[in-house]
Design an enzyme around this catalytic site. Structure first.
Site, PDB file in Angstrom:
ATOM      1  CG  ASN A  55      -7.970  -2.595  15.503  1.00  0.00           C
ATOM      2  OD1 ASN A  55      -6.804  -2.610  15.915  1.00  0.00           O
ATOM      3  ND2 ASN A  55      -8.288  -2.834  14.246  1.00  0.00           N
TER       4      ASN A  55
ATOM      5  N   GLY B 108      -7.668  -6.160   0.678  1.00  0.00           N
ATOM      6  CA  GLY B 108      -7.772  -4.743   0.994  1.00  0.00           C
ATOM      7  C   GLY B 108      -6.418  -4.131   0.719  1.00  0.00           C
TER       8      GLY B 108
ATOM      9  NE  ARG C 260       2.257  -4.984   5.010  1.00  0.00           N
ATOM     10  CZ  ARG C 260       1.038  -5.175   5.517  1.00  0.00           C
ATOM     11  NH1 ARG C 260       0.180  -6.002   4.931  1.00  0.00           N
ATOM     12  NH2 ARG C 260       0.673  -4.559   6.620  1.00  0.00           N
TER      13      ARG C 260
ATOM     14  CG  ASP D  98      -7.229   4.007  -2.956  1.00  0.00           C
ATOM     15  OD1 ASP D  98      -8.032   3.543  -3.798  1.00  0.00           O
ATOM     16  OD2 ASP D  98      -7.561   4.342  -1.814  1.00  0.00           O
TER      17      ASP D  98
ATOM     18  NE  ARG E 232     -11.055   4.089  -3.277  1.00  0.00           N
ATOM     19  CZ  ARG E 232     -11.438   4.313  -2.027  1.00  0.00           C
ATOM     20  NH1 ARG E 232     -12.691   4.591  -1.760  1.00  0.00           N
ATOM     21  NH2 ARG E 232     -10.570   4.283  -1.037  1.00  0.00           N
TER      22      ARG E 232
ATOM     23  N   GLY F 115     -11.797  -4.195   1.529  1.00  0.00           N
ATOM     24  CA  GLY F 115     -12.021  -3.030   0.652  1.00  0.00           C
ATOM     25  C   GLY F 115     -12.150  -3.359  -0.826  1.00  0.00           C
TER      26      GLY F 115
ATOM     27  N   GLY G 252     -11.974  -6.556  -2.234  1.00  0.00           N
ATOM     28  CA  GLY G 252     -12.801  -7.757  -2.415  1.00  0.00           C
ATOM     29  C   GLY G 252     -14.285  -7.436  -2.416  1.00  0.00           C
ATOM     30  CD  GLU G 253     -16.312  -5.941   2.412  1.00  0.00           C
ATOM     31  OE1 GLU G 253     -16.931  -4.890   2.599  1.00  0.00           O
ATOM     32  OE2 GLU G 253     -15.685  -6.539   3.328  1.00  0.00           O
TER      33      GLU G 253
ATOM     34  CD  GLU H 277     -10.721  -7.637  10.499  1.00  0.00           C
ATOM     35  OE1 GLU H 277      -9.602  -7.990  10.856  1.00  0.00           O
ATOM     36  OE2 GLU H 277     -10.930  -6.678   9.741  1.00  0.00           O
TER      37      GLU H 277
HETATM   38  P1  AMP Z   1      -9.141  -1.965   3.257  1.00  0.00           P
HETATM   39  O1  AMP Z   1      -7.681  -2.056   3.593  1.00  0.00           O
HETATM   40  O2  AMP Z   1      -9.884  -3.256   3.465  1.00  0.00           O
HETATM   41  O3  AMP Z   1      -9.819  -0.778   3.876  1.00  0.00           O
HETATM   42  O4  AMP Z   1      -9.212  -1.701   1.671  1.00  0.00           O
HETATM   43  C1  AMP Z   1      -8.634  -0.572   1.050  1.00  0.00           C
HETATM   44  C2  AMP Z   1      -8.684  -0.759  -0.451  1.00  0.00           C
HETATM   45  O5  AMP Z   1     -10.051  -0.931  -0.853  1.00  0.00           O
HETATM   46  C3  AMP Z   1      -8.119   0.415  -1.246  1.00  0.00           C
HETATM   47  O6  AMP Z   1      -7.231  -0.038  -2.248  1.00  0.00           O
HETATM   48  C4  AMP Z   1      -9.360   1.001  -1.878  1.00  0.00           C
HETATM   49  O7  AMP Z   1      -9.080   1.517  -3.154  1.00  0.00           O
HETATM   50  C5  AMP Z   1     -10.283  -0.177  -2.018  1.00  0.00           C
HETATM   51  N1  AMP Z   1     -11.672   0.292  -2.111  1.00  0.00           N
HETATM   52  C6  AMP Z   1     -12.405   0.852  -1.136  1.00  0.00           C
HETATM   53  N2  AMP Z   1     -13.600   1.257  -1.632  1.00  0.00           N
HETATM   54  C7  AMP Z   1     -13.594   0.966  -2.940  1.00  0.00           C
HETATM   55  C8  AMP Z   1     -14.511   1.145  -4.015  1.00  0.00           C
HETATM   56  N3  AMP Z   1     -15.691   1.724  -3.801  1.00  0.00           N
HETATM   57  N4  AMP Z   1     -14.146   0.684  -5.239  1.00  0.00           N
HETATM   58  C9  AMP Z   1     -12.951   0.086  -5.449  1.00  0.00           C
HETATM   59  N5  AMP Z   1     -12.054  -0.088  -4.480  1.00  0.00           N
HETATM   60  C10 AMP Z   1     -12.348   0.341  -3.263  1.00  0.00           C
END
Ligand code: AMP
Length: 393
Positions: A7, A205, A236, A278, A280, A326, A328-329, A379
């Site tokens: 990627n 995410g 966004r 973010d 968090r 991020g 969702g999981e 992915e």
């Molecule tokens: P991604 O773009 O899929 O990497 O997701 C990034 C997002 O996932 C960010 O907003 C992070 O705050 C969130 N994220 C990652 N780890 C955690 C976690 N342990 N608890 C809550 N949100 C998280």
């Protein structure tokens, strides 16, 4: 058979090498800050993570280090062992409805599509060329983020704009995150034990999109002509009254470049909260009683719920709702807030089961009318699978 899943971004290059068809990850890593100074790379091998600071002036230099690491770590003895390299390509538009072996014509078409993905497609071609130069005997495959969405009907992908914009400028919905949506949908089919099912896949995410999937095919998705459609995201805005754009350009004297920056990089969770993109940090702000963080989270959740409701009707019911990426999981609170608001559909969250991060799991009660799952996305393995399949013929 050894397959690399790649990627390439404008200043980064992520990779994962698999032994296929076992899907065993042999080594993975990421080269960062390529061409912009202070570059470094990290690799993960046998559970160990190693970081190295190196000058990386371009993607070719990154691939040279990658080759060196593969040989030094005895992942391969010679480059000929790498039979295939799968490249993630963001925009395939209506030119590619599946992954393809890369030849000069494919590169030409990907390049022609640059205006539709000005940051991403050129970076993918840089990556493709760097690998081609250094590992010329491997078969290169392009895996498109958009191809899963090519099954949408015209009434789903058209905008109510002048038809000529579609004909002359290719303005239509293409969607994104397709490889992730497809992985999660396939996995949900396996969990449910049937191929003919109706699914809502929520890839949430920093970038976020929701897809309605029927019998394994995408029938609608929330991202659009660009990834800036649908959900509220990290930075966004997602769905917005488009007439705000010319209004603000005029009122605040913003240029095209400035407004593009605002809607893509200064909006979403960051724009509303004024704190962070973010999730968090937003949740930390909520704990402190920050009103704008509370508002940002509520808007974020509400938009997701609106899309799930919309796709529930479009699909005429649903067999499962899946969460990935991020938030969702890992976003325990976000998932809870979404599912609580969907009580009208007979959805009952199991708070104990939901109290988990990053594992595949059912998170609703047995009595819930719709089962909801966390399905961590992958992915990279999808790219490796498509590459392997095309090589095997
Ligand atoms: P991604 O773009 O899929 O990497 O997701 C990034 C997002 O996932 C960010 O907003 C992070 O705050 C969130 N994220 C990652 N780890 C955690 C976690 N342990 N608890 C809550 N949100 C998280």
């Amino acid at each position: 058979m050894k397959i690399l899943s790649v990627n390439a971004g404008s200043s980064s290059l992520k990779f994962q090498m698999y032994e296929m068809p076992e899907e065993k990850v042999l080594i993975s890593g990421v080269f960062e800050r390529i061409g912009i100074g202070n570059s470094f790379y990290t690799i993960k091998i046998n559970g160990e993570k190693i970081r190295k600071e190196k000058d990386l002036n371009n993607h070719k230099e990154a691939v040279e280090y990658l080759v060196q690491e593969l040989l030094e770590n005895k992942i391969i003895e010679s480059l000929d062992e790498i039979k295939g390299i799968g490249h993630r390509v963001v925009q395939g538009a209506d030119k590619f409805d599946k992954s393809v072996i890369i030849d000069d014509e494919v590169i030409e078409i990907i390049t022609e599509l640059n205006p539709l993905a000005p940051l991403h497609n050129p970076a993918a071609v840089v990556g493709i060329n760097a690998f081609k130069e250094l590992i010329p005997n491997a078969i290169a495959v392009a895996v498109f983020d958009t191809s899963f969405h090519q099954t949408m009907e015209k009434e789903a992908y058209m905008y109510a704009l002048p038809y000529e914009w579609y004909e002359d400028y290719k303005v239509r919905k293409y969607g994104a995150h397709g490889t992730s949506h497809k992985y999660v949908a396939n996995r949900a089919q396996e969990i449910l034990g049937k191929e003919n099912c109706k699914l809502i896949v929520c890839h949430i995410g920093n970038g976020a999109s929701i897809t309605a999937v029927k019998d394994g095919k995408c029938i609608d998705t929330s991202m659009g002509f660009t990834p800036n459609a649908g959900l509220v995201m990290g930075t966004r805005c997602g769905d917005t009254d488009v007439s705000i754009i010319p209004y603000m350009m005029k009122q605040a004297g913003l240029t095209y470049q400035q407004i593009d920056d605002v809607i893509n990089k200064q909006s979403g969770l960051l724009g509303i909260s004024g704190v962070s993109s973010d999730s968090r940090d937003i949740e930390a702000g909520i704990k402190e009683g920050n009103e704008r963080c509370i508002l940002a989270q509520n808007m974020f959740v509400r938009r997701i719920v609106e899309y799930i409701a919309k796709y529930y009707v479009l699909l005429n019911g649903v067999d499962a709702i899946c969460f990935t990426a991020g938030i969702g999981e890992n976003g325990i609170n976000v998932r809870k807030e979404i599912l609580d608001r969907l009580g009208v559909l007979g959805i009952e969250i199991d708070e104990e089961k939901n109290d988990v991060r990053g594992v595949e799991r059912l998170i609703t009660k047995e009595t819930s009318k719709v089962p909801c799952y966390i399905i961590p996305t992958d992915e990279e393995v999808m790219i490796a699978r498509d590459t392997y399949k095309l090589i095997e013929g």
